[in-house]
Design a protein around this motif. Structure first.
Motif, PDB file in Angstrom:
ATOM      1  N   UNK A  86       0.357   3.427 -15.969  1.00  0.00           N
ATOM      2  CA  UNK A  86       1.107   2.599 -15.023  1.00  0.00           C
ATOM      3  C   UNK A  86       1.790   3.467 -13.969  1.00  0.00           C
ATOM      4  N   UNK A  87       2.352   4.588 -14.407  1.00  0.00           N
ATOM      5  CA  UNK A  87       3.018   5.490 -13.471  1.00  0.00           C
ATOM      6  C   UNK A  87       2.010   6.083 -12.484  1.00  0.00           C
ATOM      7  N   UNK A  88       0.839   6.434 -12.971  1.00  0.00           N
ATOM      8  CA  UNK A  88      -0.198   6.974 -12.085  1.00  0.00           C
ATOM      9  C   UNK A  88      -0.649   5.932 -11.074  1.00  0.00           C
ATOM     10  N   UNK A  89      -0.825   4.670 -11.514  1.00  0.00           N
ATOM     11  CA  UNK A  89      -1.207   3.596 -10.588  1.00  0.00           C
ATOM     12  C   UNK A  89      -0.145   3.404  -9.520  1.00  0.00           C
ATOM     13  N   UNK A  90       1.122   3.416  -9.949  1.00  0.00           N
ATOM     14  CA  UNK A  90       2.221   3.270  -8.997  1.00  0.00           C
ATOM     15  C   UNK A  90       2.235   4.435  -8.016  1.00  0.00           C
ATOM     16  N   UNK A  91       1.998   5.632  -8.522  1.00  0.00           N
ATOM     17  CA  UNK A  91       1.962   6.821  -7.679  1.00  0.00           C
ATOM     18  C   UNK A  91       0.840   6.709  -6.642  1.00  0.00           C
ATOM     19  N   UNK A  92      -0.332   6.227  -7.076  1.00  0.00           N
ATOM     20  CA  UNK A  92      -1.457   6.061  -6.155  1.00  0.00           C
ATOM     21  C   UNK A  92      -1.108   5.039  -5.078  1.00  0.00           C
ATOM     22  N   UNK A  93      -0.475   3.917  -5.464  1.00  0.00           N
ATOM     23  CA  UNK A  93      -0.077   2.904  -4.483  1.00  0.00           C
ATOM     24  C   UNK A  93       0.918   3.475  -3.478  1.00  0.00           C
ATOM     25  N   UNK A  94       1.892   4.237  -3.990  1.00  0.00           N
ATOM     26  CA  UNK A  94       2.884   4.834  -3.089  1.00  0.00           C
ATOM     27  C   UNK A  94       2.219   5.802  -2.114  1.00  0.00           C
ATOM     28  N   UNK A  95       1.256   6.588  -2.618  1.00  0.00           N
ATOM     29  CA  UNK A  95       0.540   7.507  -1.738  1.00  0.00           C
ATOM     30  C   UNK A  95      -0.229   6.741  -0.674  1.00  0.00           C
ATOM     31  N   UNK A  96      -0.883   5.633  -1.085  1.00  0.00           N
ATOM     32  CA  UNK A  96      -1.629   4.827  -0.115  1.00  0.00           C
ATOM     33  C   UNK A  96      -0.692   4.247   0.939  1.00  0.00           C
ATOM     34  N   UNK A  97       0.462   3.725   0.503  1.00  0.00           N
ATOM     35  CA  UNK A  97       1.434   3.169   1.446  1.00  0.00           C
ATOM     36  C   UNK A  97       1.921   4.240   2.426  1.00  0.00           C
ATOM     37  N   UNK A  98       2.245   5.420   1.887  1.00  0.00           N
ATOM     38  CA  UNK A  98       2.685   6.512   2.759  1.00  0.00           C
ATOM     39  C   UNK A  98       1.581   6.907   3.735  1.00  0.00           C
ATOM     40  N   UNK A  99       0.359   6.983   3.231  1.00  0.00           N
ATOM     41  CA  UNK A  99      -0.764   7.347   4.079  1.00  0.00           C
ATOM     42  C   UNK A  99      -0.946   6.321   5.199  1.00  0.00           C
ATOM     43  N   UNK A 100      -0.871   5.037   4.854  1.00  0.00           N
ATOM     44  CA  UNK A 100      -1.006   3.992   5.875  1.00  0.00           C
ATOM     45  C   UNK A 100       0.128   4.070   6.894  1.00  0.00           C
ATOM     46  N   UNK A 101       1.341   4.298   6.409  1.00  0.00           N
ATOM     47  CA  UNK A 101       2.482   4.413   7.317  1.00  0.00           C
ATOM     48  C   UNK A 101       2.308   5.612   8.249  1.00  0.00           C
ATOM     49  N   UNK A 102       1.850   6.726   7.691  1.00  0.00           N
ATOM     50  CA  UNK A 102       1.625   7.914   8.521  1.00  0.00           C
ATOM     51  C   UNK A 102       0.523   7.664   9.551  1.00  0.00           C
ATOM     52  N   UNK A 103      -0.520   6.948   9.152  1.00  0.00           N
ATOM     53  CA  UNK A 103      -1.602   6.624  10.092  1.00  0.00           C
ATOM     54  C   UNK A 103      -1.085   5.765  11.233  1.00  0.00           C
ATOM     55  N   UNK A 104      -0.227   4.774  10.892  1.00  0.00           N
ATOM     56  CA  UNK A 104       0.349   3.927  11.936  1.00  0.00           C
ATOM     57  C   UNK A 104       1.188   4.757  12.905  1.00  0.00           C
TER      58      UNK A 104
END
Length: 191
Positions: free
Chosen positions: A90-108
């Motif tokens: 669960x922690x790894x899944x959450x970590x992956x989601x947070x990374x994706x969110x950060x990546x999307x925010x950085x792309x924007x």
């Protein structure tokens, strides 16, 4: 020769009875002692056998309890390991989601910065900021209806209905600023 042989040789019955009685009395406690000792020995042997049997039973019970505890410990260990794996997953899944969110925010953010750089590099004129209403601070960009005072201060149509005098110079609001509306429409390309 024994006294018994002597008494029987002399045919003395009284002496023979006496000797036999003394001998019986003398032999009797020894016989009793021997009998008691054998019984005690048997009781002791039975007791030792009983103790040995109880020790074996206790050892078996102890061994069974140890096996039960080891099995319980193994089940608990497996349960804890399973819980830990689930939590880590669960922690790894959450970590992956947070990374994706950060990546999307950085792309924007990167896209915004790149478009700003392109606009500045291309040399194209950027639009000037539209004036703001001094009362509500909303933008007066088209299609806003503008009003002004004799000094030329602007305000929006919504604030015009709320005030009678200009909030900057305290002179009465005169009417619509149609020339400024036309200018802003031309600047913002909305003619």
């Amino acid at each position: 020769e024994s006294l018994e042989d002597v008494a029987s040789g002399e045919n003395n019955m009284n002496l023979l009875k006496f000797v036999r009685k003394v001998k019986a009395d003398r032999d009797s406690p020894v016989q009793l002692k021997k009998m008691k000792l054998s019984k005690l020995s048997q009781v002791l042997e039975d007791l030792e056998n009983k103790i040995e049997a109880e020790e074996i039973t206790l050892d078996e019970k102890l061994k069974k309890k140890e096996e039960d505890l080891e099995a319980k410990c193994a089940r608990r260990r497996e349960s804890l390991e399973s819980e830990l794996k689930e939590e880590m997953s669960a922690m790894n899944k959450l970590n992956v989601k947070e990374k994706e969110n950060l990546s999307n925010e950085h792309k924007k953010q990167k896209g915004v910065i790149e478009s700003e750089i392109k606009a500045r590099v291309s040399g194209g004129p950027s639009l000037p900021p539209a004036p703001e209403c001094p009362i509500c601070l909303d933008s007066l960009a088209p299609p806003a209806r503008l009003y002004n005072c004799p000094e030329g201060h602007l305000l929006c149509s919504e604030c015009r209905t709320k005030v009678e005098v200009c909030q900057l110079c305290r002179k009465p609001v005169q009417g619509r600023a149609t020339a400024m509306e036309q200018y802003l429409r031309a600047v913002y390309g909305q003619e």
